[in-house]
Design an enzyme around this catalytic site. Structure first.
Site, PDB file in Angstrom:
ATOM      1  N   LYS A  13      37.755  50.727  27.496  1.00 53.78           N
ATOM      2  CA  LYS A  13      38.476  49.659  28.208  1.00 53.78           C
ATOM      3  C   LYS A  13      39.835  49.379  27.561  1.00 53.78           C
ATOM      4  O   LYS A  13      40.848  49.287  28.249  1.00 53.78           O
ATOM      5  CB  LYS A  13      37.663  48.352  28.218  1.00 53.78           C
ATOM      6  CG  LYS A  13      36.361  48.422  28.973  1.00 53.78           C
ATOM      7  CD  LYS A  13      35.756  47.034  29.149  1.00 53.78           C
ATOM      8  CE  LYS A  13      35.434  46.346  27.833  1.00 53.78           C
ATOM      9  NZ  LYS A  13      34.377  47.016  27.030  1.00 53.78           N
ATOM     10  N   ARG A  88      32.443  37.972  30.237  1.00 53.25           N
ATOM     11  CA  ARG A  88      31.310  38.674  29.643  1.00 53.25           C
ATOM     12  C   ARG A  88      29.995  37.952  29.912  1.00 53.25           C
ATOM     13  O   ARG A  88      28.947  38.443  29.486  1.00 53.25           O
ATOM     14  CB  ARG A  88      31.518  38.756  28.128  1.00 53.25           C
ATOM     15  CG  ARG A  88      31.991  40.115  27.633  1.00 53.25           C
ATOM     16  CD  ARG A  88      32.243  39.952  26.153  1.00 53.25           C
ATOM     17  NE  ARG A  88      32.174  41.145  25.381  1.00 53.25           N
ATOM     18  CZ  ARG A  88      33.245  41.789  24.911  1.00 53.25           C
ATOM     19  NH1 ARG A  88      34.442  41.409  25.245  1.00 53.25           N
ATOM     20  NH2 ARG A  88      33.084  42.820  24.119  1.00 53.25           N
ATOM     21  N   ARG A 122      35.422  55.574  16.004  1.00 52.14           N
ATOM     22  CA  ARG A 122      36.646  54.833  16.354  1.00 52.14           C
ATOM     23  C   ARG A 122      37.353  54.299  15.103  1.00 52.14           C
ATOM     24  O   ARG A 122      36.719  53.801  14.194  1.00 52.14           O
ATOM     25  CB  ARG A 122      36.273  53.671  17.269  1.00 52.14           C
ATOM     26  CG  ARG A 122      37.455  52.783  17.619  1.00 52.14           C
ATOM     27  CD  ARG A 122      37.186  52.034  18.863  1.00 52.14           C
ATOM     28  NE  ARG A 122      36.357  50.859  18.636  1.00 52.14           N
ATOM     29  CZ  ARG A 122      36.106  49.957  19.597  1.00 52.14           C
ATOM     30  NH1 ARG A 122      36.594  50.122  20.803  1.00 52.14           N
ATOM     31  NH2 ARG A 122      35.349  48.915  19.332  1.00 52.14           N
ATOM     32  N   ARG A 155      36.489  49.162  12.523  1.00 54.20           N
ATOM     33  CA  ARG A 155      36.193  47.755  12.751  1.00 54.20           C
ATOM     34  C   ARG A 155      34.849  47.427  12.120  1.00 54.20           C
ATOM     35  O   ARG A 155      33.920  48.208  12.203  1.00 54.20           O
ATOM     36  CB  ARG A 155      36.129  47.479  14.258  1.00 54.20           C
ATOM     37  CG  ARG A 155      37.435  47.005  14.822  1.00 54.20           C
ATOM     38  CD  ARG A 155      37.404  46.958  16.310  1.00 54.20           C
ATOM     39  NE  ARG A 155      36.276  46.192  16.876  1.00 54.20           N
ATOM     40  CZ  ARG A 155      36.154  45.917  18.174  1.00 54.20           C
ATOM     41  NH1 ARG A 155      37.066  46.340  19.024  1.00 54.20           N
ATOM     42  NH2 ARG A 155      35.128  45.230  18.623  1.00 54.20           N
ATOM     43  N   ARG A 166      25.590  44.690  19.844  1.00 52.24           N
ATOM     44  CA  ARG A 166      26.611  44.483  20.884  1.00 52.24           C
ATOM     45  C   ARG A 166      26.160  45.073  22.219  1.00 52.24           C
ATOM     46  O   ARG A 166      26.383  44.485  23.269  1.00 52.24           O
ATOM     47  CB  ARG A 166      27.940  45.116  20.440  1.00 52.24           C
ATOM     48  CG  ARG A 166      28.603  44.328  19.316  1.00 52.24           C
ATOM     49  CD  ARG A 166      29.706  45.118  18.643  1.00 52.24           C
ATOM     50  NE  ARG A 166      30.817  45.407  19.515  1.00 52.24           N
ATOM     51  CZ  ARG A 166      31.687  46.397  19.316  1.00 52.24           C
ATOM     52  NH1 ARG A 166      31.551  47.197  18.266  1.00 52.24           N
ATOM     53  NH2 ARG A 166      32.680  46.582  20.137  1.00 52.24           N
TER      54      ARG A 166
HETATM   55  P1  AMP Z   1      35.668  43.671  21.876  1.00 54.90           P
HETATM   56  O1  AMP Z   1      36.876  44.026  21.089  1.00 54.90           O
HETATM   57  O2  AMP Z   1      35.971  43.424  23.326  1.00 54.90           O
HETATM   58  O3  AMP Z   1      34.531  44.642  21.673  1.00 54.90           O
HETATM   59  O4  AMP Z   1      35.152  42.248  21.315  1.00 54.90           O
HETATM   60  C1  AMP Z   1      34.759  42.111  19.968  1.00 54.90           C
HETATM   61  C2  AMP Z   1      33.894  40.881  19.796  1.00 54.90           C
HETATM   62  O5  AMP Z   1      34.630  39.713  20.153  1.00 54.90           O
HETATM   63  C3  AMP Z   1      32.657  40.845  20.662  1.00 54.90           C
HETATM   64  O6  AMP Z   1      31.571  41.559  20.099  1.00 54.90           O
HETATM   65  C4  AMP Z   1      32.387  39.337  20.734  1.00 54.90           C
HETATM   66  O7  AMP Z   1      31.803  38.875  19.527  1.00 54.90           O
HETATM   67  C5  AMP Z   1      33.792  38.770  20.807  1.00 54.90           C
HETATM   68  N1  AMP Z   1      34.253  38.624  22.209  1.00 54.90           N
HETATM   69  C6  AMP Z   1      35.275  39.283  22.828  1.00 54.90           C
HETATM   70  N2  AMP Z   1      35.420  38.883  24.102  1.00 54.90           N
HETATM   71  C7  AMP Z   1      34.457  37.940  24.312  1.00 54.90           C
HETATM   72  C8  AMP Z   1      34.065  37.167  25.431  1.00 54.90           C
HETATM   73  N3  AMP Z   1      34.688  37.258  26.621  1.00 54.90           N
HETATM   74  N4  AMP Z   1      33.018  36.296  25.269  1.00 54.90           N
HETATM   75  C9  AMP Z   1      32.372  36.184  24.097  1.00 54.90           C
HETATM   76  N5  AMP Z   1      32.683  36.894  23.006  1.00 54.90           N
HETATM   77  C10 AMP Z   1      33.715  37.773  23.101  1.00 54.90           C
END
Ligand code: AMP
Length: 215
Positions: A13, A88, A122, A155, A166
């Site tokens: 994404k 989400r 990654r 990360r 996740r």
């Molecule tokens: P991502 O980089 O999109 O994988 O997001 C990393 C982490 O940020 C996720 O595992 C969540 O802990 C938090 N996070 C990101 N976007 C959201 C969202 N819309 N709602 C809740 N937690 C989020």
């Protein structure tokens, strides 16, 4: 033009959102990057979000919703935006319907075993957030960003045990949104397997079919 990019962690994404936002001339609103920014800067929100993120849990809706609300009210989002990582949960999707309902939801899907493989390899630039993959998209010099010379790191939440959490959260809380948007005929499914360019071409084909970019 209000677009949402939906899909499991590791579907690509972020990579595709950067490209699409440039192409469409709309800002990319990436909640994961925004939250990581808050953690890095040590804001109140960052302090509250940190432990959830570290264990692969979702940050509570009220915190994320307020952050997104403020961002979407900014001037540069007036003519549209591309959301990456939001909504989400059902609660977030309902809030988005009030703030600015999506015109289209692009659903990027990849199979479960592929997710873990992708995230394990990654690496992310600590300077400009560019994303690499050790096998599929390696930097020219190991550990160094091609674009800005920044340091590439894994990360914290890309470690295998956190990735599994996740993915579990995704299946429980985010995947139901696929049906929600499909019911409203807003969902366009795009296969996320294959290289970055292949997936980009599939997304472009959808945008052309929708009349969002010139054919
Ligand atoms: P991502 O980089 O999109 O994988 O997001 C990393 C982490 O940020 C996720 O595992 C969540 O802990 C938090 N996070 C990101 N976007 C959201 C969202 N819309 N709602 C809740 N937690 C989020």
């Amino acid at each position: 033009m209000q677009l949402v990019l939906l899909g499991p962690p590791g579907a690509g994404k972020g990579t595709q959102a950067r490209r699409l936002a440039r192409k469409l001339g709309v800002p990319r609103v990436t909640t994961g990057d925004m939250l990581r920014g808050h953690v890095k800067e040590g804001t109140d929100l960052g302090a509250q979000a940190r432990s959830y993120m570290a264990r692969g849990d979702l940050v509570p809706d009220d915190l994320v919703v307020e952050m997104v609300r403020q961002r979407l009210e900014a001037d540069d989002c007036r003519d549209g935006f591309l959301l990456d990582g939001f909504p989400r949960t059902e609660v977030q999707a309902r809030v988005l319907d009030d703030l600015g309902p999506p015109d289209l939801v692009l659903y990027l899907d990849v199979p479960g075993d592929e997710i873990v493989r992708r995230l394990a390899g990654r690496r992310v630039c600590q300077g400009c957030q560019a994303v690499y993959h050790l096998e599929h998209d390696p930097p020219r010099r190991p550990g160094v960003c091609d674009r800005c010379g920044g340091t590439l790191e894994q990360r914290e939440d890309d470690r295998e045990e956190v990735v599994r959490e996740r993915v579990r959260r995704y299946r429980e809380q985010t995947e139901p949104l696929v049906a929600r948007y499909r019911r409203r005929s807003l969902l366009r499914e795009v296969e996320g397997t294959g290289g970055i360019e292949v997936v980009a071409r599939r997304l472009d084909a959808v945008l052309r079919a929708e009349g969002l970019v010139p054919g």
